[in-house]
Write a protein that holds these residues in place. Structure first.
Motif, PDB file in Angstrom:
ATOM      1  N   LEU A  63      -4.270  -3.856   1.776  1.00  0.00           N
ATOM      2  CA  LEU A  63      -2.854  -3.860   2.159  1.00  0.00           C
ATOM      3  C   LEU A  63      -2.155  -2.549   1.791  1.00  0.00           C
ATOM      4  O   LEU A  63      -0.926  -2.462   1.892  1.00  0.00           O
ATOM      5  CB  LEU A  63      -2.135  -5.035   1.485  1.00  0.00           C
ATOM      6  CG  LEU A  63      -2.646  -6.433   1.851  1.00  0.00           C
ATOM      7  CD1 LEU A  63      -1.957  -7.496   1.000  1.00  0.00           C
ATOM      8  CD2 LEU A  63      -2.441  -6.712   3.323  1.00  0.00           C
ATOM      9  N   ALA A  64      -2.916  -1.536   1.383  1.00  0.00           N
ATOM     10  CA  ALA A  64      -2.322  -0.270   0.936  1.00  0.00           C
ATOM     11  C   ALA A  64      -1.485   0.401   2.021  1.00  0.00           C
ATOM     12  O   ALA A  64      -0.641   1.237   1.709  1.00  0.00           O
ATOM     13  CB  ALA A  64      -3.397   0.685   0.426  1.00  0.00           C
ATOM     14  N   GLY A  65      -1.675   0.020   3.263  1.00  0.00           N
ATOM     15  CA  GLY A  65      -0.822   0.538   4.334  1.00  0.00           C
ATOM     16  C   GLY A  65       0.644   0.196   4.100  1.00  0.00           C
ATOM     17  O   GLY A  65       1.537   0.856   4.654  1.00  0.00           O
ATOM     18  N   GLN A  66       0.911  -0.806   3.269  1.00  0.00           N
ATOM     19  CA  GLN A  66       2.291  -1.168   2.958  1.00  0.00           C
ATOM     20  C   GLN A  66       3.011  -0.069   2.182  1.00  0.00           C
ATOM     21  O   GLN A  66       4.244  -0.034   2.173  1.00  0.00           O
ATOM     22  CB  GLN A  66       2.356  -2.486   2.194  1.00  0.00           C
ATOM     23  CG  GLN A  66       2.052  -3.693   3.055  1.00  0.00           C
ATOM     24  CD  GLN A  66       2.424  -4.992   2.373  1.00  0.00           C
ATOM     25  OE1 GLN A  66       3.343  -5.056   1.549  1.00  0.00           O
ATOM     26  NE2 GLN A  66       1.722  -6.055   2.732  1.00  0.00           N
ATOM     27  N   PHE A  67       2.272   0.835   1.532  1.00  0.00           N
ATOM     28  CA  PHE A  67       2.932   1.954   0.854  1.00  0.00           C
ATOM     29  C   PHE A  67       3.827   2.713   1.835  1.00  0.00           C
ATOM     30  O   PHE A  67       4.939   3.110   1.483  1.00  0.00           O
ATOM     31  CB  PHE A  67       1.909   2.925   0.260  1.00  0.00           C
ATOM     32  CG  PHE A  67       1.309   2.504  -1.051  1.00  0.00           C
ATOM     33  CD1 PHE A  67       2.093   2.380  -2.194  1.00  0.00           C
ATOM     34  CD2 PHE A  67      -0.050   2.272  -1.156  1.00  0.00           C
ATOM     35  CE1 PHE A  67       1.538   2.023  -3.413  1.00  0.00           C
ATOM     36  CE2 PHE A  67      -0.618   1.921  -2.375  1.00  0.00           C
ATOM     37  CZ  PHE A  67       0.169   1.792  -3.499  1.00  0.00           C
ATOM     38  N   ALA A  68       3.348   2.936   3.054  1.00  0.00           N
ATOM     39  CA  ALA A  68       4.128   3.666   4.063  1.00  0.00           C
ATOM     40  C   ALA A  68       5.357   2.857   4.470  1.00  0.00           C
ATOM     41  O   ALA A  68       6.447   3.415   4.638  1.00  0.00           O
ATOM     42  CB  ALA A  68       3.260   3.992   5.264  1.00  0.00           C
ATOM     43  N   GLY A  69       5.210   1.550   4.621  1.00  0.00           N
ATOM     44  CA  GLY A  69       6.350   0.697   4.947  1.00  0.00           C
ATOM     45  C   GLY A  69       7.375   0.676   3.829  1.00  0.00           C
ATOM     46  O   GLY A  69       8.579   0.668   4.069  1.00  0.00           O
TER      47      GLY A  69
END
Length: 185
Positions: A63-69
């Motif tokens: 879920l590390a893509g949530q850093f960008a969000g």
């Protein structure tokens, strides 16, 4: 009144910590602070009167893509008063192998994060950071079950929202809750 299994389990974990939690102060989030990944402290009392979103993170999580969000959320609402704090944790699947400033550097380089990042902390169980033990006492049925769980602290220091790991940082529910807190100012 139904007593849920999660509430029961949380009460077992929190019972030994109850005296320490009571000694933390007035029972709101302003009683707590975190160690900054790059050094120094992040006292939540410094954000009195502002909504604060606290998110447990891990650099190697799927879920590390949530850093960008989270960065988009931060950029969109910080001028209106939102504070966002990432709390790296290795509690779920050992997905945070880095420590200290290395975590912050990785998140800033890979995801462009500019919000505050703390030292790695436990977020569940008896070794959990005191903020997370307090949050568990406030919402025992809404404990972090994976990385990227989000707690929203209201302008008054109370825990006003809990959003699970799969809740996107730009989800309508989270945006609405943040907007309600920002309007209170």
């Amino acid at each position: 009144m139904r007593f849920h299994r999660r509430q029961f389990l949380a009460s077992l974990v929190l019972a030994p910590a109850a005296p320490a939690l009571a000694a933390q102060g007035d029972g709101n989030a302003y009683s707590f602070s975190f160690d900054r990944a790059e050094g120094g402290r992040i006292p939540l009392s410094a954000y009195r009167g502002k909504p604060v979103l606290i998110v447990n993170t891990a650099t190697q999580c799927g879920l590390a893509g949530q850093f960008a969000g989270l960065e988009q959320l931060w950029l969109r609402y910080r001028e209106r008063g939102l504070v966002l704090i990432a709390v790296p944790s290795n509690d779920f699947g050992g997905q945070e192998p880095l420590d200290g400033a290395a975590i912050a550097a990785a998140v800033r380089q890979s995801h462009g994060a500019s919000y505050p990042i703390t030292q790695k902390s436990a977020v569940r169980g008896p070794q959990a950071h005191p903020f997370y033990r307090w949050a568990a006492s406030q919402r025992p049925s809404e404990l972090p079950s994976w990385n990227f769980h989000k707690y929203l602290i209201g302008r008054d220091g109370s825990l006003v929202g809990s959003f699970g790991s799969r809740s996107d940082p730009l989800s309508p529910e989270l945006i609405r809750a943040i907007g309600q807190e920002l309007e209170k100012g």
